[in-house]
Write an enzyme that holds these catalytic residues in place. Structure first.
Site, PDB file in Angstrom:
ATOM      1  N   ARG A 180      -8.599  -1.096   4.490  1.00  0.00           N
ATOM      2  CA  ARG A 180      -7.420   0.302   4.138  1.00  0.00           C
ATOM      3  C   ARG A 180      -5.823  -0.338   3.424  1.00  0.00           C
ATOM      4  NH1 ARG A 180      -6.009   4.368   7.887  1.00  0.00           N
ATOM      5  NH2 ARG A 180      -4.118   4.557   6.394  1.00  0.00           N
ATOM      6  N   ASP A 189       5.140   0.708  11.455  1.00  0.00           N
ATOM      7  CA  ASP A 189       3.600  -0.094  11.552  1.00  0.00           C
ATOM      8  C   ASP A 189       3.367  -1.599  11.613  1.00  0.00           C
ATOM      9  OD1 ASP A 189       3.203   2.680  10.345  1.00  0.00           O
ATOM     10  OD2 ASP A 189       3.119   1.707   8.095  1.00  0.00           O
ATOM     11  N   ARG A 225       1.246  14.416  13.244  1.00  0.00           N
ATOM     12  CA  ARG A 225       1.660  13.968  11.634  1.00  0.00           C
ATOM     13  C   ARG A 225       1.357  15.615  10.855  1.00  0.00           C
ATOM     14  NH1 ARG A 225      -0.920   8.358  10.025  1.00  0.00           N
ATOM     15  NH2 ARG A 225       1.081   8.737   8.432  1.00  0.00           N
ATOM     16  N   PRO A 226       2.771  16.376  11.649  1.00  0.00           N
ATOM     17  CA  PRO A 226       2.511  17.582  10.383  1.00  0.00           C
ATOM     18  C   PRO A 226       3.128  18.208   9.418  1.00  0.00           C
ATOM     19  CG  PRO A 226       4.173  17.488  12.342  1.00  0.00           C
ATOM     20  CD  PRO A 226       3.449  16.387  12.670  1.00  0.00           C
ATOM     21  N   ILE A 227       3.060  18.811   8.849  1.00  0.00           N
ATOM     22  CA  ILE A 227       3.595  18.608   7.130  1.00  0.00           C
ATOM     23  C   ILE A 227       4.994  19.598   6.869  1.00  0.00           C
ATOM     24  CG2 ILE A 227       2.010  17.818   5.557  1.00  0.00           C
ATOM     25  CD1 ILE A 227       0.812  20.649   5.391  1.00  0.00           C
ATOM     26  N   ASP A 228       5.165  20.113   7.826  1.00  0.00           N
ATOM     27  CA  ASP A 228       6.368  21.474   7.861  1.00  0.00           C
ATOM     28  C   ASP A 228       7.162  21.508   7.275  1.00  0.00           C
ATOM     29  OD1 ASP A 228       6.566  19.277   9.597  1.00  0.00           O
ATOM     30  OD2 ASP A 228       8.029  20.626  11.063  1.00  0.00           O
ATOM     31  N   LEU A 229       7.719  19.856   6.677  1.00  0.00           N
ATOM     32  CA  LEU A 229       9.031  19.500   5.994  1.00  0.00           C
ATOM     33  C   LEU A 229       8.311  19.358   4.844  1.00  0.00           C
ATOM     34  CD1 LEU A 229      10.251  16.424   8.616  1.00  0.00           C
ATOM     35  CD2 LEU A 229      10.687  18.952   7.755  1.00  0.00           C
ATOM     36  N   ILE A 266       7.962   7.160  16.578  1.00  0.00           N
ATOM     37  CA  ILE A 266       7.727   7.510  15.117  1.00  0.00           C
ATOM     38  C   ILE A 266       6.767   8.843  15.594  1.00  0.00           C
ATOM     39  CG2 ILE A 266       7.365   7.416  12.837  1.00  0.00           C
ATOM     40  CD1 ILE A 266       9.975   6.269  13.414  1.00  0.00           C
ATOM     41  N   LYS A 275       1.116  -1.197  -0.349  1.00  0.00           N
ATOM     42  CA  LYS A 275      -0.312  -0.303  -0.314  1.00  0.00           C
ATOM     43  C   LYS A 275       0.904   1.886  -0.076  1.00  0.00           C
ATOM     44  CE  LYS A 275      -1.378   1.349   4.396  1.00  0.00           C
ATOM     45  NZ  LYS A 275      -1.111   3.116   4.560  1.00  0.00           N
ATOM     46  N   ASN A 276       1.538   1.542   0.832  1.00  0.00           N
ATOM     47  CA  ASN A 276       2.751   2.121   1.152  1.00  0.00           C
ATOM     48  C   ASN A 276       3.643   2.910  -0.639  1.00  0.00           C
ATOM     49  OD1 ASN A 276       1.301   3.178   3.299  1.00  0.00           O
ATOM     50  ND2 ASN A 276       3.119   2.319   4.499  1.00  0.00           N
ATOM     51  N   ARG A 283      -5.264  11.153   4.464  1.00  0.00           N
ATOM     52  CA  ARG A 283      -3.977  12.206   4.629  1.00  0.00           C
ATOM     53  C   ARG A 283      -3.230  12.062   3.409  1.00  0.00           C
ATOM     54  NH1 ARG A 283      -1.332  14.489   7.832  1.00  0.00           N
ATOM     55  NH2 ARG A 283       1.347  14.144   7.036  1.00  0.00           N
ATOM     56  N   CYS A 302      -4.890  12.455  13.116  1.00  0.00           N
ATOM     57  CA  CYS A 302      -4.848  11.344  12.829  1.00  0.00           C
ATOM     58  C   CYS A 302      -5.160  10.339  14.771  1.00  0.00           C
ATOM     59  CB  CYS A 302      -4.634  10.420  12.440  1.00  0.00           C
ATOM     60  SG  CYS A 302      -2.807  10.086  12.353  1.00  0.00           S
TER      61      CYS A 302
HETATM   62  C1  UD1 Z   1       4.318   6.833   6.448  1.00  0.00           C
HETATM   63  C2  UD1 Z   1       3.816   5.898   5.982  1.00  0.00           C
HETATM   64  C3  UD1 Z   1       3.009   4.879   7.393  1.00  0.00           C
HETATM   65  C4  UD1 Z   1       4.139   4.807   8.371  1.00  0.00           C
HETATM   66  C5  UD1 Z   1       4.826   6.020   8.780  1.00  0.00           C
HETATM   67  C6  UD1 Z   1       6.473   6.027   9.587  1.00  0.00           C
HETATM   68  C7  UD1 Z   1       2.531   6.020   3.829  1.00  0.00           C
HETATM   69  C8  UD1 Z   1       1.461   5.878   3.216  1.00  0.00           C
HETATM   70  N1  UD1 Z   1       2.489   6.152   5.095  1.00  0.00           N
HETATM   71  O1  UD1 Z   1       3.632   7.853   6.564  1.00  0.00           O
HETATM   72  O2  UD1 Z   1       2.330   3.999   7.866  1.00  0.00           O
HETATM   73  O3  UD1 Z   1       3.945   4.792   9.960  1.00  0.00           O
HETATM   74  O4  UD1 Z   1       5.429   6.602   7.363  1.00  0.00           O
HETATM   75  O5  UD1 Z   1       7.038   4.639   8.565  1.00  0.00           O
HETATM   76  O6  UD1 Z   1       3.934   5.764   3.027  1.00  0.00           O
HETATM   77  N2  UD1 Z   1       6.786  14.524  10.925  1.00  0.00           N
HETATM   78  C9  UD1 Z   1       7.053  16.190  10.497  1.00  0.00           C
HETATM   79  N3  UD1 Z   1       7.063  17.192   9.663  1.00  0.00           N
HETATM   80  C10 UD1 Z   1       6.566  16.378   8.427  1.00  0.00           C
HETATM   81  C11 UD1 Z   1       6.180  14.980   8.065  1.00  0.00           C
HETATM   82  C12 UD1 Z   1       6.425  13.930   9.634  1.00  0.00           C
HETATM   83  O7  UD1 Z   1       7.592  16.617  11.762  1.00  0.00           O
HETATM   84  O8  UD1 Z   1       6.453  17.609   7.535  1.00  0.00           O
HETATM   85  C13 UD1 Z   1       7.350  13.642  11.157  1.00  0.00           C
HETATM   86  C14 UD1 Z   1       5.225  13.091  12.085  1.00  0.00           C
HETATM   87  O9  UD1 Z   1       4.408  13.980  13.072  1.00  0.00           O
HETATM   88  C15 UD1 Z   1       6.043  11.928  12.481  1.00  0.00           C
HETATM   89  C16 UD1 Z   1       7.648  11.442  11.685  1.00  0.00           C
HETATM   90  O10 UD1 Z   1       7.406  12.771  11.528  1.00  0.00           O
HETATM   91  O11 UD1 Z   1       6.381  11.417  13.850  1.00  0.00           O
HETATM   92  C17 UD1 Z   1       6.921   9.574  10.791  1.00  0.00           C
HETATM   93  O12 UD1 Z   1       6.748  10.898   9.550  1.00  0.00           O
HETATM   94  P1  UD1 Z   1       6.421  10.773   7.865  1.00  0.00           P
HETATM   95  O13 UD1 Z   1       7.729   9.652   7.645  1.00  0.00           O
HETATM   96  O14 UD1 Z   1       6.484  11.626   7.493  1.00  0.00           O
HETATM   97  O15 UD1 Z   1       5.143   9.281   7.603  1.00  0.00           O
HETATM   98  P2  UD1 Z   1       3.954   8.974   7.168  1.00  0.00           P
HETATM   99  O16 UD1 Z   1       4.398   9.795   5.685  1.00  0.00           O
HETATM  100  O17 UD1 Z   1       2.757  10.255   7.672  1.00  0.00           O
END
Ligand code: UD1
Length: 419
Positions: free
Chosen positions: A398, A306, A123-127, A328, A22-23, A94, A118
């Site tokens: 899912r 996961d 789960r921020p998107i700042d990066l 994580i 899926k991922n 998401r 969630c």
């Molecule tokens: C993906 C996977 C999810 C898995 C996760 C970690 C998909 C669709 N989902 O989720 O199944 O559990 O990787 O292996 O592939 N973070 C920030 N800022 C950002 C982005 C992330 O601080 O801009 C933090 C998140 O809050 C979290 C950590 O980074 O604590 C890991 O998140 P991330 O690796 O981005 O996971 P996803 O891509 O959402």
């Protein structure tokens, strides 16, 4: 809404086939936006999340034909014109935020609603946004929406403060047609990132450094359609491996990449589970006496978050004390309350859970709180005494292809019922 009824106690045997990840497939489907052409995904896992991201592409103007029988998805993205803002799309899933990088790359601008938190954390998107800005996009956040626009994206050196999977994927997609060279440092190394890079290269992109923490992307003028078969789902494989430990069973798992499941193999072997590993299949033997262990979730190649919930199910029935530390996501212990209803002895202390092994789970009424938590409850129930009813299994749908059918093939007593 459906629920599972599981009667525990059966030993599992035979063999099970793992589906594609899926991922891996979600970002690959998002990447088809980058060309105005036809792409075909072969052996696509027919999952709820896949249908949702296909719907998202349809709303944007793509033609999507899903052939569930042959597990093939044909996507023609020539009809996407960038006019549809996609503002409400992230509400559905998401993972839809992954279309942002591809949309700004192809159309120079895109507006989408900010993904909320969630069950497993904020789960921020700042990066993601830091990456888009580094490439020259102006990013505006207003009234719950994020809008990025740029006349021309330019390659840049981007250091990720944390190796985020989604940010690495989104930035990679945003940069494949940027002018010049992009370097993503401290990039996530999950196998699904490498798979996306391979798909992008098949479309004509120039991504190198696959499998390392430094990705180099040389911008190209345009991309073309491609056919692709995504990698196997290492998390689905790991879930079945753990089910063998819980049910004290021995069976064959087909459809793995032995490289990708190394962290899971290492911890299960440490516990005393025997794994006879081939390149693309394995025989798992959970019939022996198992030892408690400590686990800390880490970015790949560390132990995957996961797999944390499923591992907790197994450790709950292993005599002795185990400690599971989640690094994580900040709120990924929702399954603990449910496992406790089945008799588990778990205490949470901040980011760690201390587990005292019990003899066996007892059947109860429980609720899947997220995808992996749901899977953890199902496999706990398989090894338990009596009947367990698991509600809210849409979470499981899912991410697991025909989970109950695959388990039934192995001899489990599991039924799906409408509530
Ligand atoms: C993906 C996977 C999810 C898995 C996760 C970690 C998909 C669709 N989902 O989720 O199944 O559990 O990787 O292996 O592939 N973070 C920030 N800022 C950002 C982005 C992330 O601080 O801009 C933090 C998140 O809050 C979290 C950590 O980074 O604590 C890991 O998140 P991330 O690796 O981005 O996971 P996803 O891509 O959402």
């Amino acid at each position: 809404m459906d629920k599972f009824i599981v009667k525990g106690g059966n030993t599992l045997s035979g063999e099970v086939e793992i589906s594609a990840a899926k991922n891996a497939v979600l970002p690959i489907i998002a990447a088809t936006i980058l060309c105005a052409d036809k792409c075909t995904i072969i052996n696509c896992p027919m999952l709820l999340d896949v249908y949702v991201i296909c719907d998202v592409l349809k709303i944007l103007g793509a033609k999507v034909i899903i052939d569930a029988k042959s597990s093939t998805v044909n996507i023609d993205t020539s009809g996407i014109n960038g006019i549809e803002s996609g503002s409400n799309l992230v509400r559905k899933m998401r993972g839809s935020f992954l279309i942002m990088g591809a949309m700004i790359s192809r159309f120079g601008r895109f507006k989408i609603s900010l993904p909320g938190g969630c069950n497993i954390g904020t789960r921020p998107i700042d990066l993601h946004l830091k990456g888009f800005k580094s490439l020259g996009a102006s990013v505006k956040i207003d009234h719950g929406y994020v809008e990025a626009s740029s006349k021309k994206l330019r390659g840049e050196r981007i250091y990720l403060d944390y190796p985020s999977v989604g940010a690495t994927e989104n930035i990679m997609m945003a940069s494949v047609m940027a002018e010049g060279e992009t370097i993503i440092e401290n990039a996530a190394e999950e196998p699904e990132i490498g798979d996306l890079a391979k798909f992008l290269n098949k479309m004509g992109a120039k991504v190198s450094g696959i499998g390392t923490d430094t990705l180099k992307i040389i911008g190209v003028k345009e991309l073309h359609g491609a056919n692709y078969r995504p990698i196997y789902d290492r998390i689905e494989a790991g879930t079945f491996m753990i089910a063998a430990g819980i049910t004290k069973s021995k069976f064959k798992i087909r459809g793995i990449d032995n490289e990708h499941i190394k962290p899971i193999v290492a911890k299960l072997t440490e516990m005393g589970i025997k794994i006879d590993l081939d390149k693309s299949q394995l025989i798992i033997d959970g019939t022996g006496t198992l030892k408690p262990i400590d686990i800390k979730t880490m970015p790949y190649p560390g132990f995957p978050t996961d797999m944390q919930a499923q591992m907790m199910s197994l450790l709950s029935v292993v005599k002795g004390t185990s400690v599971v530390t989640e690094t994580i996501f900040e709120n990924r212990f929702m399954h603990v309350t449910e496992l406790k209803r089945m008799g588990a002895n778990i205490k949470i202390d901040g980011r760690s859970a201390v587990i005292e092994g019990i003899n066996r789970f007892t059947g109860a009424e429980v609720k899947a709180t997220d995808l992996r938590a749901g899977a953890a409850l199902v496999i706990a129930a398989l090894g338990g005494e009596g009947e367990t009813e698991i509600r809210d299994i849409y979470h499981i749908d899912r991410g697991y292809v025909e989970f109950e059918k695959k388990l039934r093939t192995l001899g489990a007593d599991i039924r799906r019922m409408e509530v």
